[in-house]
Design a protein around this motif. Structure first.
Motif, short mmCIF file in Angstrom:
data_model
loop_
_atom_site.label_atom_id
_atom_site.label_comp_id
_atom_site.label_asym_id
_atom_site.label_seq_id
_atom_site.Cartn_x
_atom_site.Cartn_y
_atom_site.Cartn_z
N PHE A 21 0.82 -1.21 0.00
CA PHE A 21 0.00 0.00 0.00
C PHE A 21 0.85 1.26 0.00
O PHE A 21 0.45 2.30 0.51
CB PHE A 21 -0.96 -0.01 1.20
N PHE A 24 -0.51 4.81 -0.91
CA PHE A 24 -1.55 5.46 -0.11
C PHE A 24 -0.95 6.64 0.64
O PHE A 24 0.22 6.64 1.01
CB PHE A 24 -2.16 4.48 0.89
N ARG A 27 -4.35 9.84 6.04
CA ARG A 27 -4.72 9.04 7.22
C ARG A 27 -4.50 7.55 6.98
O ARG A 27 -4.05 6.83 7.88
CB ARG A 27 -6.18 9.32 7.57
N ALA A 28 -4.79 7.08 5.76
CA ALA A 28 -4.60 5.66 5.46
C ALA A 28 -3.14 5.26 5.63
O ALA A 28 -2.83 4.24 6.23
CB ALA A 28 -5.08 5.33 4.04
N LEU A 31 -2.23 5.02 9.29
CA LEU A 31 -2.76 3.80 9.90
C LEU A 31 -1.93 2.58 9.49
O LEU A 31 -1.60 1.73 10.32
CB LEU A 31 -4.22 3.60 9.53
N ILE A 32 -1.61 2.49 8.20
CA ILE A 32 -0.81 1.37 7.71
C ILE A 32 0.57 1.37 8.35
O ILE A 32 1.09 0.32 8.74
CB ILE A 32 -0.73 1.40 6.16
#
Length: 165
Positions: A21, A24, A27-28, A31-32
């Motif tokens: 990911f 990305f 926020r994503a 989080l990742i």
């Protein structure tokens, strides 16, 4: 491409998640990047079971006919199974009920499993001319005949297991 272990709880390195990911943001991405432990599992195509019942016990749902998630029908097939199984047990002689259940359900779920596997292949075309042509075909089809794609699945979405058989 080389990973083929079956199971639902294989530990993986969070770095692999971040790599998958990497594009990305926002926020994503935060989080990742915060993930400290993760697991993974593969999607495996299995045939519809030949025998769904024995000794008064019946299988339903994924236990009888596991399907790939590319039609989003796994839970629905289990609910349909439950309806037909209940109807068979309540309204037919015990020695016939489970065989009736399987004979009514097996053709439909076999078709669903096959269609989901077909979608898996279509959804995962590698970049190149075939993928470009497929995407162009979908775009043209949805513009010129939007009903055609939906209508192709009338057999799936208009099916009524509660109708008398």
């Amino acid at each position: 491409d080389s990973w083929a272990a079956e199971g639902w709880n294989h530990a993986d390195d969070p770095a692999n998640l971040r790599k998958a990911f990497a594009g990305f943001g926002g926020r994503a991405a935060a989080l990742i990047n915060a993930v400290e432990a993760c697991t993974l599992w593969g999607l495996h195509l299995h045939p519809v079971a030949q025998t769904w019942h024995q000794g008064g016990v019946a299988l339903l749902g994924d236990a009888a006919h596991p399907t790939l998630p590319f039609l989003a029908q796994g839970a629905n097939m289990a609910l349909e199974d439950a309806w037909v199984l209940a109807d068979s047990v309540l309204n037919h002689p015990a020695e016939q009920a489970l065989a009736r259940y399987q004979s009514l359900r097996q053709p439909r779920v076999t078709r669903v499993v096959k269609a989901a596997a077909g979608n898996a292949a279509r959804y995962h075309l590698r970049p190149g001319p075939l993928r470009s042509a497929a995407h162009l075909g979908l775009k043209l089809g949805s513009t010129l005949a939007p009903w055609a794609m939906v209508g192709a699945f009338n057999w799936l979405y208009h099916h009524d297991v509660t109708a008398p058989k």
